[in-house]
Design a protein around this motif. Structure first.
Motif, PDB file in Angstrom:
ATOM      1  N   ARG A  23      35.933  10.253  13.721  1.00 35.20           N
ATOM      2  CA  ARG A  23      34.554  10.019  14.108  1.00 35.20           C
ATOM      3  C   ARG A  23      34.345   8.682  14.769  1.00 35.20           C
ATOM      4  O   ARG A  23      33.569   8.551  15.703  1.00 35.20           O
ATOM      5  CB  ARG A  23      33.663  10.100  12.860  1.00 35.20           C
ATOM      6  CG  ARG A  23      33.655  11.443  12.213  1.00 35.20           C
ATOM      7  CD  ARG A  23      32.819  12.394  12.983  1.00 35.20           C
ATOM      8  NE  ARG A  23      32.871  13.725  12.403  1.00 35.20           N
ATOM      9  CZ  ARG A  23      32.293  14.771  12.923  1.00 35.20           C
ATOM     10  NH1 ARG A  23      31.632  14.658  14.038  1.00 35.20           N
ATOM     11  NH2 ARG A  23      32.367  15.926  12.330  1.00 35.20           N
ATOM     12  N   LEU A  24      35.025   7.698  14.225  1.00 33.68           N
ATOM     13  CA  LEU A  24      34.760   6.351  14.722  1.00 33.68           C
ATOM     14  C   LEU A  24      35.215   6.221  16.162  1.00 33.68           C
ATOM     15  O   LEU A  24      34.527   5.639  17.000  1.00 33.68           O
ATOM     16  CB  LEU A  24      35.481   5.325  13.841  1.00 33.68           C
ATOM     17  CG  LEU A  24      35.147   3.873  14.137  1.00 33.68           C
ATOM     18  CD1 LEU A  24      33.670   3.630  13.943  1.00 33.68           C
ATOM     19  CD2 LEU A  24      35.936   2.960  13.215  1.00 33.68           C
TER      20      LEU A  24
ATOM     21  N   ASP B  99      27.415   8.636   4.034  1.00 34.18           N
ATOM     22  CA  ASP B  99      28.855   8.457   4.196  1.00 34.18           C
ATOM     23  C   ASP B  99      29.156   8.055   5.636  1.00 34.18           C
ATOM     24  O   ASP B  99      28.365   8.285   6.554  1.00 34.18           O
ATOM     25  CB  ASP B  99      29.604   9.743   3.814  1.00 34.18           C
ATOM     26  CG  ASP B  99      29.184  10.891   4.671  1.00 34.18           C
ATOM     27  OD1 ASP B  99      28.026  11.338   4.517  1.00 34.18           O
ATOM     28  OD2 ASP B  99      29.973  11.338   5.526  1.00 34.18           O
ATOM     29  N   THR B 100      30.333   7.477   5.792  1.00 39.37           N
ATOM     30  CA  THR B 100      30.640   6.848   7.073  1.00 39.37           C
ATOM     31  C   THR B 100      30.719   7.846   8.216  1.00 39.37           C
ATOM     32  O   THR B 100      30.410   7.529   9.358  1.00 39.37           O
ATOM     33  CB  THR B 100      31.969   6.094   6.977  1.00 39.37           C
ATOM     34  OG1 THR B 100      32.920   6.909   6.305  1.00 39.37           O
ATOM     35  CG2 THR B 100      31.807   4.807   6.215  1.00 39.37           C
ATOM     36  N   CYS B 104      28.715   7.365  11.691  1.00 41.73           N
ATOM     37  CA  CYS B 104      29.255   7.344  13.052  1.00 41.73           C
ATOM     38  C   CYS B 104      28.496   8.311  13.939  1.00 41.73           C
ATOM     39  O   CYS B 104      28.115   7.988  15.068  1.00 41.73           O
ATOM     40  CB  CYS B 104      30.734   7.743  13.048  1.00 41.73           C
ATOM     41  SG  CYS B 104      31.811   6.525  12.335  1.00 41.73           S
ATOM     42  N   GLU B 105      28.272   9.506  13.401  1.00 41.91           N
ATOM     43  CA  GLU B 105      27.561  10.517  14.191  1.00 41.91           C
ATOM     44  C   GLU B 105      26.177  10.031  14.550  1.00 41.91           C
ATOM     45  O   GLU B 105      25.700  10.224  15.676  1.00 41.91           O
ATOM     46  CB  GLU B 105      27.427  11.810  13.381  1.00 41.91           C
ATOM     47  CG  GLU B 105      28.630  12.703  13.435  1.00 41.91           C
ATOM     48  CD  GLU B 105      28.353  14.014  12.704  1.00 41.91           C
ATOM     49  OE1 GLU B 105      29.285  14.541  12.105  1.00 41.91           O
ATOM     50  OE2 GLU B 105      27.191  14.469  12.743  1.00 41.91           O
ATOM     51  N   LEU B 106      25.538   9.407  13.566  1.00 42.69           N
ATOM     52  CA  LEU B 106      24.173   8.931  13.797  1.00 42.69           C
ATOM     53  C   LEU B 106      24.147   7.853  14.861  1.00 42.69           C
ATOM     54  O   LEU B 106      23.259   7.827  15.724  1.00 42.69           O
ATOM     55  CB  LEU B 106      23.599   8.405  12.475  1.00 42.69           C
ATOM     56  CG  LEU B 106      22.135   8.002  12.493  1.00 42.69           C
ATOM     57  CD1 LEU B 106      21.288   9.166  12.946  1.00 42.69           C
ATOM     58  CD2 LEU B 106      21.700   7.537  11.120  1.00 42.69           C
ATOM     59  N   SER B 123      25.015   0.233  13.487  1.00 41.43           N
ATOM     60  CA  SER B 123      26.178  -0.603  13.824  1.00 41.43           C
ATOM     61  C   SER B 123      26.427  -1.635  12.745  1.00 41.43           C
ATOM     62  O   SER B 123      27.564  -1.886  12.346  1.00 41.43           O
ATOM     63  CB  SER B 123      25.966  -1.328  15.158  1.00 41.43           C
ATOM     64  OG  SER B 123      25.750  -0.413  16.191  1.00 41.43           O
ATOM     65  N   ARG B 124      25.339  -2.232  12.262  1.00 43.42           N
ATOM     66  CA  ARG B 124      25.497  -3.230  11.216  1.00 43.42           C
ATOM     67  C   ARG B 124      26.080  -2.592   9.961  1.00 43.42           C
ATOM     68  O   ARG B 124      26.932  -3.182   9.291  1.00 43.42           O
ATOM     69  CB  ARG B 124      24.168  -3.903  10.888  1.00 43.42           C
ATOM     70  CG  ARG B 124      23.994  -5.223  11.619  1.00 43.42           C
ATOM     71  CD  ARG B 124      22.691  -5.888  11.299  1.00 43.42           C
ATOM     72  NE  ARG B 124      21.617  -5.346  12.099  1.00 43.42           N
ATOM     73  CZ  ARG B 124      20.433  -4.999  11.622  1.00 43.42           C
ATOM     74  NH1 ARG B 124      20.170  -5.128  10.350  1.00 43.42           N
ATOM     75  NH2 ARG B 124      19.511  -4.517  12.426  1.00 43.42           N
ATOM     76  N   ALA B 125      25.628  -1.387   9.658  1.00 44.61           N
ATOM     77  CA  ALA B 125      26.167  -0.711   8.475  1.00 44.61           C
ATOM     78  C   ALA B 125      27.656  -0.423   8.652  1.00 44.61           C
ATOM     79  O   ALA B 125      28.460  -0.621   7.736  1.00 44.61           O
ATOM     80  CB  ALA B 125      25.398   0.580   8.226  1.00 44.61           C
ATOM     81  N   LEU B 126      28.040   0.037   9.830  1.00 43.57           N
ATOM     82  CA  LEU B 126      29.449   0.303  10.090  1.00 43.57           C
ATOM     83  C   LEU B 126      30.260  -0.980  10.035  1.00 43.57           C
ATOM     84  O   LEU B 126      31.372  -1.009   9.505  1.00 43.57           O
ATOM     85  CB  LEU B 126      29.625   0.970  11.464  1.00 43.57           C
ATOM     86  CG  LEU B 126      29.315   2.461  11.503  1.00 43.57           C
ATOM     87  CD1 LEU B 126      29.320   2.962  12.925  1.00 43.57           C
ATOM     88  CD2 LEU B 126      30.324   3.233  10.681  1.00 43.57           C
TER      89      LEU B 126
END
Lengths: 463, 375
Positions: A23-24, B99-100, B104-106, B123-126
């Motif tokens: 996904r990333l 969940d991650t 990412c999808e969001l 982005s900050r959460a990732l």
């Protein structure tokens, strides 16, 4: 071997069914770079080990952030970095870790790459030695935010060309800084926000002149024996630190001012000097009544005022000496309290200075949460105050009954009260106390039908 | 015009609606004010799309229905103007708790809809997820392919040992270790040399007591204990004194000419005294003499305690020399241990029996030939 490959196959098949993918990496490069630029560079660099695609992805990250890294690492990163433009460069080091000539090299590198946000923060116990930024920094026209967190000796040869600078934060140590500071201001025609820490102990005038400035924060110690003058016709917010004092007088021309913060806690390094000693060298603003009176008069048109506790005495003194003050437009008054006794009556004596007061906020310094301050209540409030009162926000201790009498009075007597916010502080094992207090307040009779009561809890450690 | 159309179609609704079509073909009806929060949709509306079911706004492929509902939730909350910053912040915090994968999808979906505030938030959460994790962990969380060769993975580690700073550090550590070892041995020496009550060697306390004991032992036990001084400085300087005493003894026994370079002021006259006293008896006698001299030294130096401070400012070259001399002395003492003990025992019989403490090295060497005296 074969069994594990079989399992792999099964896993893959299952994954395909569910639709799990990487996904990333599905995100476009630009987004990934944005995410990487939120990290400290040491973590961004580590992504080079993730996979082939990520090998050199970090080398174009637009923001570099180094916090307490050793200089070798920084040099290595800068050598490998191959982006076209640095958007942000953030450096935080403690003085023992590097030397200033390193900072010069890095700074010049970023200036060359058209840096926009430049933050250099040096932590040290005292303010020496001073950093002298390279000349090319002054002619960097791409910079929009400059934050130099160490005392800089400004030696500006030639003119300053900070055409796009919007926000400036510098610390200037010496007394001949007036010229330098004004050179900077001249060269920054779009400057909107400035935070200035000066150490001025001289007989010279110190002046700040800027047309574009919207927010100014001055911190001391400033002990200008002559005149401190601020000429900023478009200034909206003025924040004055606690060690700013002007022996000769103050000339503030700030006709557009809407917010004034009178004396916030200074971050001048006081760990070498005790607070008392500092106070004896640099008399705080409100001690000199004449000067303080001048300042207040020149800002009396503001709409929002924030005082700290030390001002109340000065204001009362002024009242006694018939120094008349009126703040006809003030609608918001905030008090930040950090002393152990709060006497509401004192404040009430001053309320007539604020005829239009609609919002009153009383905030308790966090350090006091662990002590036990005393609240000396008042049971009568001036009528005008009550009639205008729209919003009240008070911070106090849940177990202290004296506050409740005042709150009850306000609720009962303020007909247009719209919102009351209570921050109730209670000790960790006394949650029931808080609940009791909350219940009690909610049950109080209210004069105004639409009042919204918000109660927020704060936990403090037992003293 | 758009409003009028939608109003004709749904006259009972007061709100305006737009139609959105996701990548899988499904069409949704959303309040216009909520959808307008996304710049992409806003643009589409202005260009006339989305007003009816037949002409829905087709959203980019990265937006699937579940993501769309999340995004709309976000928009629905934030487009209300009356919310305070605190409220928005707490909503945001709760919103990104997912969940991650979905995060990412969001991010991807929000980016395609040009909804910058949501992109920043996700982005900050990732970034928080990635921060501080090892590459293996990150690969695991995001299911990234592990396609680097082993060599590529080990690249940066190969050459780090050559870092000059690491080399310097290693050298410093080696030196430090050596110093510590010497100090240990010296501690052992002083504890053996000067009788203590306890075997436990607590550095500073042991020191003080040993001096007391020594004084009382030598001077008949009637001397007032000078060890009541409890300041740490004094203890430290006492320790230094021991070192000095030991070293001066060492120098006197070995008759080193370099000993005269012991130019710490307080010791000068004492050194002369020592030289005069050191005769030619057998080694252990001499050593015992030196013990007495040491105590005399200590005695004298006690009075000059105030001037002890200069000891603290001793320069490293001198210190190293002293350390070397101490080590020398310690070595020799170690070899003569049994004989010394005999002497001490015989002398101190009337006073009190001395406990035998074990040499720190764990060995009591028998020294056979007195000829192996180091001269």
């Amino acid at each position: 071997m074969t069994s594990s490959s079989l399992i792999d196959q099964q896993v893959e098949a299952a994954a395909l069914k569910v639709g799990v993918r990487d996904r990333l990496s599905a995100l476009p490069d630009s987004l990934i770079l944005e995410i990487l630029s939120l990290l400290e560079t040491r973590y961004a660099v580590r992504t080079t080990f993730l996979s082939k695609r990520w090998r050199d992805l970090w080398t174009t990250v637009p923001r570099l952030k180094f916090v307490h890294e050793n200089p070798h690492f920084i040099y290595r990163v800068l050598v490998r970095w191959r982006g076209a433009k640095i958007v942000g460069f953030y450096l935080q080091l403690s003085y023992e870790e590097f030397c200033f000539s390193d900072v010069d090299s890095w700074l010049l590198f970023t200036v060359e790459k058209q840096v926009e946000e430049l933050h250099i923060i040096v932590l040290s116990f005292d303010r020496t030695p001073y950093y002298c930024p390279p000349q090319r920094l002054y002619s960097c026209s791409s910079i929009t935010e400059l934050h130099l967190g160490c005392y800089c000796s400004l030696e500006i040869g030639g003119s300053v060309q900070w055409n796009r600078l919007k926000s400036l934060c510098i610390k200037v140590p010496n007394s001949s800084c007036d010229d330098a500071v004004n050179k900077l201001l001249l060269g920054a025609p779009c400057l909107e926000e400035m935070t200035l820490s000066v150490i001025v102990k001289s007989d010279e005038n110190f002046s700040i002149r800027s047309i574009s400035l919207k927010k100014l924060k001055i911190d001391g110690p400033v002990d200008v024996k002559a005149i401190l003058s601020i000429w900023a016709p478009n200034l909206l917010t003025l924040v004055i630190g606690e060690y700013v004092v002007a022996g000769g007088g103050c000339l503030f021309y700030v006709p557009s001012l809407t917010k004034a913060f009178l004396t916030y806690k200074s971050d001048y390094p006081t760990n070498q000097v005790s607070y008392q000693t500092l106070r004896s060298i640099f008399r705080p603003l409100h001690d000199d009544l004449e000067v303080y009176y001048q300042i207040l008069r020149s800002i009396c048109h503001v709409k929002e005022v924030t005082f700290r506790n030390c001002h109340i005495e000065s204001l009362l003194d002024m009242k006694k000496k018939y120094m008349v003050l009126q703040f006809p437009n003030v609608e918001f008054l905030m008090q930040e309290w950090d002393m152990s006794v709060y006497c509401l009556l004192d404040l009430l004596g001053l309320l007539e200075m604020f005829p239009q007061l609609k919002t009153f906020v009383f905030r308790l310094d966090k350090a006091l949460h662990n002590l036990k301050p005393i609240f000396r209540k008042a049971t009568t409030f001036p009528r005008a105050f009550l009639f205008h009162l729209n919003t009240v926000e008070i911070t106090w201790f849940a177990e202290d009954p004296s506050i409740f009498e005042s709150i009850e009075y306000l609720l009962r007597k303020a007909p247009f009260l719209h919102k009351m916010v209570l921050h109730l502080v209670y000790y960790r094992d006394n949650h029931e106390l808080f609940l009791m207090a909350e219940e009690k307040v909610r049950s109080l009779p209210r004069c105004s039908p639409t009042v919204e009561l918000i109660i927020i809890e704060h936990v403090a450690l037992k003293p | 015009m758009t409003e009028a159309d939608s109003e004709i179609i749904k006259p009972e609704m007061l709100k305006a609606y737009v139609w959105l079509q996701t990548s899988d073909g499904s069409i949704q009806q959303v309040e216009q004010e909520v959808a307008m929060y996304c710049p992409f949709i806003c643009q589409e509306i202005h260009s006339g799309m989305g007003s009816s079911k037949n002409y829905p706004i087709s959203l980019p492929s990265r937006v699937n229905p579940s993501m769309l509902s999340l995004i709309l939730d976000y928009c629905r909350f934030h487009q209300v103007p009356g919310r305070s910053n605190k409220e928005r912040k707490s909503f945001d915090e709760k919103f990104v708790r997912m969940d991650t994968k979905r995060l990412c999808e969001l991010t991807s979906a929000a980016d395609s809809l040009q909804l910058k505030p949501l992109v920043d938030l996700t982005s900050r959460a990732l970034a928080r997820v990635i921060e501080g994790k090892t590459p293996e962990e990150i690969r695991e969380i995001f299911h990234l392919p592990d396609d680097l060769t082993e060599e590529e993975k080990l690249e940066p580690i190969k050459n780090t040992m050559d870092d000059p700073r690491i080399r310097l550090l290693n050298r410093l550590y080696a030196r430090k270790r050596k110093e510590l070892k010497e100090r240990e041995r010296l501690k052992v020496i002083t504890s053996l040399f000067l009788p203590c009550d306890n075997v436990e060697i607590e550095e500073e306390r042991g020191d003080e007591r040993s001096v007391d004991d020594l004084l009382s032992f030598i001077n008949g036990g009637g001397e007032d204990s000078k060890g009541t001084r409890t300041s740490k400085n004094k203890k430290k300087s006492r320790k230094r004194k021991d070192l000095k005493a030991a070293s001066t003894n060492c120098t006197s026994t070995s008759n080193n000419t370099s000993s005269s370079s012991n130019d710490v002021d307080l010791n000068k006259k004492e050194t002369n005294e020592l030289h005069s006293e050191s005769g030619n008896p057998s080694l252990h006698n001499k050593l015992l003499n030196d013990v007495c001299n040491a105590t005399k030294l200590l005695d004298i130096e006690d009075d000059g305690l105030a001037a002890e401070d200069e000891f603290d400012g001793i320069d490293p070259a001198l210190k190293e020399k002293l350390d070397r001399e101490v080590e020398d002395f310690a070595r020799r003492l170690n070899s003569d241990w049994p004989e010394i003990m005999q002497e001490i025992l015989s002398r101190g019989q009337e006073r009190r029996p001395l406990p035998l403490t074990v040499n720190g090295n764990g060995s009591l060497r028998r020294y056979t030939s007195s000829d192996q005296r180091h001269k």
